[in-house]
Structures are given as structure tokens and as C-alpha cells.
Design a protein around this motif. Structure first.
Motif, PDB file in Angstrom:
ATOM      1  N   LYS A 263       0.841  -1.208   0.000  1.00 33.93           N
ATOM      2  CA  LYS A 263       0.000   0.000   0.000  1.00 33.93           C
ATOM      3  C   LYS A 263       0.873   1.255   0.000  1.00 33.93           C
ATOM      4  N   LEU A 264       1.918   1.265   0.820  1.00 29.75           N
ATOM      5  CA  LEU A 264       2.808   2.420   0.901  1.00 29.75           C
ATOM      6  C   LEU A 264       3.528   2.633  -0.427  1.00 29.75           C
ATOM      7  N   ASN A 265       3.980   1.558  -1.042  1.00 29.29           N
ATOM      8  CA  ASN A 265       4.701   1.654  -2.313  1.00 29.29           C
ATOM      9  C   ASN A 265       3.809   2.194  -3.431  1.00 29.29           C
ATOM     10  N   GLU A 266       2.563   1.794  -3.425  1.00 27.82           N
ATOM     11  CA  GLU A 266       1.641   2.206  -4.488  1.00 27.82           C
ATOM     12  C   GLU A 266       1.115   3.627  -4.287  1.00 27.82           C
ATOM     13  N   GLU A 267       0.829   3.991  -3.028  1.00 30.45           N
ATOM     14  CA  GLU A 267       0.163   5.265  -2.762  1.00 30.45           C
ATOM     15  C   GLU A 267       1.120   6.377  -2.341  1.00 30.45           C
ATOM     16  N   ALA A 268       2.274   6.016  -1.811  1.00 29.02           N
ATOM     17  CA  ALA A 268       3.243   7.031  -1.376  1.00 29.02           C
ATOM     18  C   ALA A 268       4.643   6.578  -1.746  1.00 29.02           C
ATOM     19  N   PRO A 269       4.972   6.525  -3.048  1.00 30.90           N
ATOM     20  CA  PRO A 269       6.270   5.990  -3.492  1.00 30.90           C
ATOM     21  C   PRO A 269       7.469   6.759  -2.950  1.00 30.90           C
ATOM     22  N   GLY A 270       7.321   8.080  -2.789  1.00 30.29           N
ATOM     23  CA  GLY A 270       8.425   8.855  -2.225  1.00 30.29           C
ATOM     24  C   GLY A 270       8.703   8.464  -0.785  1.00 30.29           C
ATOM     25  N   THR A 271       7.644   8.317   0.000  1.00 29.70           N
ATOM     26  CA  THR A 271       7.799   7.871   1.392  1.00 29.70           C
ATOM     27  C   THR A 271       8.357   6.454   1.443  1.00 29.70           C
ATOM     28  N   PHE A 272       7.927   5.609   0.538  1.00 28.56           N
ATOM     29  CA  PHE A 272       8.437   4.240   0.478  1.00 28.56           C
ATOM     30  C   PHE A 272       9.942   4.240   0.247  1.00 28.56           C
ATOM     31  N   SER A 273      10.410   5.035  -0.707  1.00 30.25           N
ATOM     32  CA  SER A 273      11.849   5.118  -0.982  1.00 30.25           C
ATOM     33  C   SER A 273      12.611   5.636   0.235  1.00 30.25           C
ATOM     34  N   HIS A 274      12.056   6.653   0.875  1.00 29.73           N
ATOM     35  CA  HIS A 274      12.666   7.199   2.098  1.00 29.73           C
ATOM     36  C   HIS A 274      12.722   6.137   3.192  1.00 29.73           C
ATOM     37  N   SER A 275      11.657   5.364   3.348  1.00 28.98           N
ATOM     38  CA  SER A 275      11.601   4.337   4.394  1.00 28.98           C
ATOM     39  C   SER A 275      12.642   3.248   4.157  1.00 28.98           C
ATOM     40  N   MET A 276      12.854   2.877   2.892  1.00 27.84           N
ATOM     41  CA  MET A 276      13.882   1.879   2.580  1.00 27.84           C
ATOM     42  C   MET A 276      15.261   2.380   2.991  1.00 27.84           C
ATOM     43  N   ALA A 277      15.536   3.656   2.705  1.00 31.74           N
ATOM     44  CA  ALA A 277      16.838   4.227   3.056  1.00 31.74           C
ATOM     45  C   ALA A 277      17.019   4.303   4.572  1.00 31.74           C
ATOM     46  N   VAL A 278      15.967   4.723   5.274  1.00 32.45           N
ATOM     47  CA  VAL A 278      16.032   4.777   6.745  1.00 32.45           C
ATOM     48  C   VAL A 278      16.251   3.379   7.323  1.00 32.45           C
ATOM     49  N   ALA A 279      15.583   2.396   6.749  1.00 38.16           N
ATOM     50  CA  ALA A 279      15.725   1.017   7.233  1.00 38.16           C
ATOM     51  C   ALA A 279      17.163   0.523   7.094  1.00 38.16           C
ATOM     52  N   ASN A 280      17.817   0.870   5.976  1.00 39.95           N
ATOM     53  CA  ASN A 280      19.216   0.466   5.791  1.00 39.95           C
ATOM     54  C   ASN A 280      20.115   1.098   6.848  1.00 39.95           C
ATOM     55  N   LEU A 281      19.914   2.388   7.094  1.00 32.46           N
ATOM     56  CA  LEU A 281      20.706   3.073   8.131  1.00 32.46           C
ATOM     57  C   LEU A 281      20.429   2.475   9.509  1.00 32.46           C
ATOM     58  N   ALA A 282      19.152   2.256   9.810  1.00 34.58           N
ATOM     59  CA  ALA A 282      18.777   1.744  11.129  1.00 34.58           C
ATOM     60  C   ALA A 282      19.352   0.355  11.371  1.00 34.58           C
ATOM     61  N   GLU A 283      19.342  -0.481  10.355  1.00 34.41           N
ATOM     62  CA  GLU A 283      19.901  -1.820  10.504  1.00 34.41           C
ATOM     63  C   GLU A 283      21.388  -1.760  10.823  1.00 34.41           C
ATOM     64  N   SER A 284      22.120  -0.900  10.122  1.00 37.96           N
ATOM     65  CA  SER A 284      23.556  -0.762  10.388  1.00 37.96           C
ATOM     66  C   SER A 284      23.810  -0.240  11.797  1.00 37.96           C
ATOM     67  N   CYS A 285      22.996   0.711  12.243  1.00 31.60           N
ATOM     68  CA  CYS A 285      23.147   1.249  13.598  1.00 31.60           C
ATOM     69  C   CYS A 285      22.846   0.182  14.646  1.00 31.60           C
ATOM     70  N   ALA A 286      21.829  -0.648  14.395  1.00 26.32           N
ATOM     71  CA  ALA A 286      21.477  -1.718  15.334  1.00 26.32           C
ATOM     72  C   ALA A 286      22.610  -2.713  15.474  1.00 26.32           C
ATOM     73  N   VAL A 287      23.247  -3.064  14.355  1.00 20.86           N
ATOM     74  CA  VAL A 287      24.393  -3.968  14.413  1.00 20.86           C
ATOM     75  C   VAL A 287      25.512  -3.351  15.248  1.00 20.86           C
ATOM     76  N   ALA A 288      25.727  -2.049  15.073  1.00 24.33           N
ATOM     77  CA  ALA A 288      26.820  -1.364  15.775  1.00 24.33           C
ATOM     78  C   ALA A 288      26.638  -1.374  17.282  1.00 24.33           C
ATOM     79  N   ILE A 289      25.390  -1.222  17.764  1.00 26.74           N
ATOM     80  CA  ILE A 289      25.173  -1.156  19.222  1.00 26.74           C
ATOM     81  C   ILE A 289      24.682  -2.478  19.806  1.00 26.74           C
ATOM     82  N   GLY A 290      24.564  -3.518  18.971  1.00 30.74           N
ATOM     83  CA  GLY A 290      24.281  -4.857  19.483  1.00 30.74           C
ATOM     84  C   GLY A 290      22.836  -5.173  19.778  1.00 30.74           C
ATOM     85  N   ILE A 291      21.897  -4.555  19.043  1.00 32.83           N
ATOM     86  CA  ILE A 291      20.492  -4.938  19.181  1.00 32.83           C
ATOM     87  C   ILE A 291      20.040  -5.594  17.882  1.00 32.83           C
ATOM     88  N   ASN A 292      18.833  -6.109  17.853  1.00 35.09           N
ATOM     89  CA  ASN A 292      18.368  -6.920  16.737  1.00 35.09           C
ATOM     90  C   ASN A 292      18.254  -6.104  15.441  1.00 35.09           C
TER      91      ASN A 292
END
Length: 481
Positions: A263-292
């Protein structure tokens, strides 16, 4: 005595009574499976002694669980869920082992089931402790019951239980890092093969019969693979019944076929792209501080899901230069923008998402102001402006995941709008984002330490340049030709 202490004593007493009943049922079922007959209560003296012994083990494990939960190492699960998951796994592991030992071989014990299921659903160290308790209970029930048989042998039972416990310890290390069902299966196969020589060596202690030695080695491998097979079948049931979000289950949320993401990809593609980028950053930060990292990635994917309600009010989704805010007064614009946090929270709650993900959607802006419209109103108003009218409703981040999403969300949007000129400008900007959120009190309740924030800053400064690398201008390359 205070009312709270009375309630704690009553609760502990009730749990001890339940554990005693569970111990009695476990002993009775274990004896039935070992003796292969239903009537085991004729040996009431042995039954009573075994029940008390197993109850003591279960009580010790309860004390360990209570200590672990109080130390916040198991903060993601309630005490009731913790107890239910751990003890059902222990009881199932004991009874499966009794059945396998009686009908197959005492070397084919799937005791590793306990360490894997508890390690996956709770914590690895809790899984190891649960395996110790299950193994000791098995060593109490089965050898004593074997003595009631005319041809019963105690040594194979003890050695088989010991080997099964050791297999469980080794398999627990398979899930200390990120894992998949494929890696878990192949890791279990490797452990099974590695335990075969050890099983053969232990068998030589009481027999020199080559066929017995080989059979026991093969049965050891069979028992470990049986444990993995039982986990494969039972893990989805545990996940659903106890509503536990394992890495396996989290991975199912990040596929593009997931309804909310679609739904997000179809109705808000710009937000979807932003969310993918945030998710990549967040995952790297989680690895750095030792959370899931899986949980951090999913939080990144869904943190702006509320924008799919009114996507045109957010600049990343606007097309052809049309901005609906040009037709609205600032107060209404702010209301349309800030409601995406509560809308996202409600959408995720309705979809039965994990609490951490719901909180990330609600808390990733905290109670910070929508600066653009606040400054716009100040520029056209002579009097004082109440900044609370231009703030998100909050609350401020209460989990590390929400705090990471807050920081990554701001950084990604800021650097997408204006890429940093060099690494020094990038570091200064990220440092400014973190310091401003600290000064505003946005990170007071999230549990991040200053060391965590330092690691997050370093991670973002490494990841941003990689995600915004320059590409070749092919049009210019053609012109040079």
C-alpha cells in the motif's frame, strides 16, 4: 507487610504449586513412556521421590528466570509468557527424549530442541540453562525408571543424556548470531556429524562391540536431526500461540508482498523510498550497538506507514509542483502532517505488529516541533506563537529502536535534500542532529548510552556517503565521443 509483598508471595506460591503439578505430570508421563505402560503409580515411592527432585530443578530454573527478567536482560517478554515458553519447551524436550530413548535408542535424544527453541524465542543463555535443567531431569527420571525393567541399563541412559545435553550446548551457538532456517538446518547437520565420533568414544566406555558403537553414533546424529525437525514444525506454533516475533517471523514482514508495504509503495512511493533508506541506516546502527538488526530494519520500513493515509501532504510524494499546503493555513498543515504518527500506530496495531514497530511509528518524532510551519507563522505574526501547537503529540522515544529511527529519519531526509560537501560537514551535521535531540530531551527515556550514540554517529557517517555516491553522467560521456 505491604500489599505488594503479599501479592508477590501469593503469586510465587501459586507458581510453585503449578510447577509441582507440572513436575508430577512430567514424571508420570516420562515413566509411562520409558516403561511403555500406563500404570506407573504402583511405584508410588519412586514416583514421589522423582517428582520432588524434578520440582526442585524446576524451582531453581524459576529463580533463574525471575533473576534474568529483573535484570532487564529479558525485557521484551512478560514474566508469564517467559515462564510458559520455557517450561513447555523443557517438558516437551524431556518427554520427546523419553519416547525416543524407549522406542529408538538412548543415544537418539532430541534434547537439543530445548536449547534451540528457548534460545530462539527468549535468549541463548536461557536456552542453555533450560537444556541443563531438562538434561538433569531426564537423568533423574529415565535411569530410575530403567531400574524397574528386567533388562534395563542405566549407563547408556546417562551417557546418551549427557551427549544430548552437549549437543544442545553446541547448537545454541548456532543462533548467537543472525541465522536463517537454512543455516540452522545445515548447522545442526554439521553438529550431528561432529558429535558422532564423541558418541562412539563414549560408547567404548562400556562395550567393545563395533556394531553397537556404530549404531550409537548414528543414533546420536538422528537425535539431533530429529530435534531440528521438531523445531521446524513447532516454531510457527510457538510464534503464533505466544505472539513471539523471531528473526524468522520478522523476515516475513520485509517482503514487498506485505499488504501495508505494498500500500505504501503504491500510494506514497516517495515515502516508500525514504523508508527503505532509513531502514538500511537503522539496521547498520542496530548492528553497531548490538540490538536486533531485523527489528530495526522492520521499524524503518514501517515508521512512516501513516503517511499512506494522506500521501499528497508530504513533499516526497508531491508531483507537478502542486503543494496542497499552499491552500491551507499553517495550523491545518501542521495537523495534517503530525497525525501520520498516530495514524501509523493505529494501522500497525490493527495489523497486530510487534510493539517495538508500533512504538517506532508513534515515537520517531517525539514531541518535537514541525519547524518549517512554526517559523512561517512567526514570520507573519507579530505576537508570540505557542510552539506547542506546532509540535508532534509524542511521546518521546521509549525504545532504542524508536530513537535510532528518529536519528536516521532526520539524517536521511536532511542529506537527501542537501548532500554534504565533505566528510567533515557530514560528521558535523550528524553530531548536530544528535546533540539537538539530546538537548530537547527527546532521547531521555530510550535507553541509549553516550557510547551507543557515538557508535550510531560513526555508523551513519560511514553509511551515508556509500548510499549517495555519484554516478557517471552518460549524456556527457556521449557528447565527448
Amino acid at each position: 507487610m505491604s500489599q505488594e509483598k503479599k501479592q508477590a508471595i501469593l503469586r510465587t506460591t501459586a507458581i510453585m504449586c503449578i510447577l509441582f503439578v507440572v513436575s508430577a505430570v512430567t514424571v508420570a508421563a516420562g515413566m509411562m513412556l520409558t516403561l511403555q505402560k500406563l500404570n506407573v503409580f504402583t511405584e508410588y515411592g519412586m514416583f514421589a521421590a522423582l517428582t520432588v527432585a524434578v520440582f526442585v530443578l524446576f524451582a531453581v530454573f524459576y529463580v533463574y528466570l525471575n533473576y534474568s527478567s529483573n535484570s532487564r536482560s529479558l525485557e521484551s517478554m512478560s514474566n508469564a509468557k517467559l515462564i510458559a515458553v520455557a517450561y513447555t519447551a523443557i517438558v516437551i524436550g524431556i518427554l520427546l527424549s523419553c519416547a525416543a530413548g524407549s522406542y529408538l535408542s538412548w543415544y537418539a535424544l532430541p534434547l537439543a530442541f530445548v536449547s534451540l527453541i528457548v534460545g530462539i524465542l527468549i535468549r541463548v543463555r536461557v536456552g542453555i540453562m533450560a537444556t541443563i535443567i531438562a538434561g538433569m531431569a531426564l537423568m533423574i527420571i529415565s535411569p530410575a525408571t530403567e531400574l524397574l525393567l528386567d533388562d534395563g541399563e542405566v549407563i547408556p541412559v546417562v551417557l546418551g543424556s549427557f551427549i544430548a545435553m552437549l549437543s544442545g550446548f553446541i547448537m545454541a551457538f548456532l543462533i548467537r548470531k543472525r541465522y536463517s532456517r537454512f543455516k540452522l538446518t545445515w548447522g545442526a547437520l554439521i553438529v550431528s556429524l561432529a558429535m558422532m565420533p564423541f558418541s562412539a568414544l563414549m560408547t567404548v566406555i562400556y562395550t567393545r562391540d563395533a556394531s553397537v558403537v556404530l549404531n550409537n553414533a548414528l543414533f546420536t546424529a538422528m537425535g539431533n536431526m530429529l530435534a531440528v525437525a521438531v523445531i521446524t514444525a513447532s516454531l510457527p506454533l510457538y510464534e503464533r500461540i505466544f505472539n513471539v516475533w523471531t528473526d524468522f517471523r520478522l523476515q516475513e514482514l520485509i517482503t514487498l508482498s506485505q499488504p501495508l508495504l505494498k500500500k505504501l509503495n503504491e500510494e506514497a512511493p516517495g515515502t516508500f523510498s525514504h523508508s527503505m533508506a532509513v531502514a538500511n541506516l537503522a539496521e547498520s546502527c542496530a548492528v553497531a550497538i548490538g540490538i536486533n538488526p531485523y527489528m530495526a530494519r522492520v521499524c524503518g520500513y514501517f515508521h512512516d506507514i501513516g503517511k499512506s493515509k494522506n500521501p499528497q501532504f508530504f513533499i516526497e510524494n508531491q508531483k507537478d509542483g502542486y503543494n496542497p499546503h499552499d491552500e491551507l493555513i499553517p495550523e491545518v498543515s501542521v495537523s495534517m502532517i503530525t497525525r501520520h504518527t498516530t495514524a501509523g500506530y493505529e494501522m500497525l496495531k490493527a495489523a497486530h505488529m510487534p510493539e517495538e514497530i508500533c512504538k517506532a511509528a508513534l515515537e520517531h518524532h517525539g514531541d518535537s516541533p514541525v519547524s518549517y510551519f512554526y517559523m512561517k507563522v512567526k514570520s507573519i505574526t507579530e505576537g508570540d506563537v505557542d510552539d506547542k501547537e506546532f509540535c508532534y503529540d509524542g511521546p518521546c522515544p521509549t525504545t532504542k529502536y524508536s530513537a535510532i529511527i528518529m536519528i536516521c529519519d532526520i539524517c536521511e531526509a536532511m542529506f537527501r535534500a542537501k548532500p554534504p560537501e565533505d566528510i567533515e560537514a557530514l560528521e558535523k551535521a550528524v553530531d548536530g542532529v544528535i546533540k539537538s535531540r539530546l538537548t530537547e530531551g527527546q532521547l531521555d527515556d530510550c535507553g541509549l548510552t553516550m557510547h551507543d550514540l557515538k557508535l550510531i554517529k560513526q555508523t551513519i557517517c560511514r553509511a551515508i556517503p556509500a548510499s549517495m555516491h555519484k554516478r557517471i553522467d552518460y549524456n556527457k560521456a556521449k557528447e565527448r565521443r
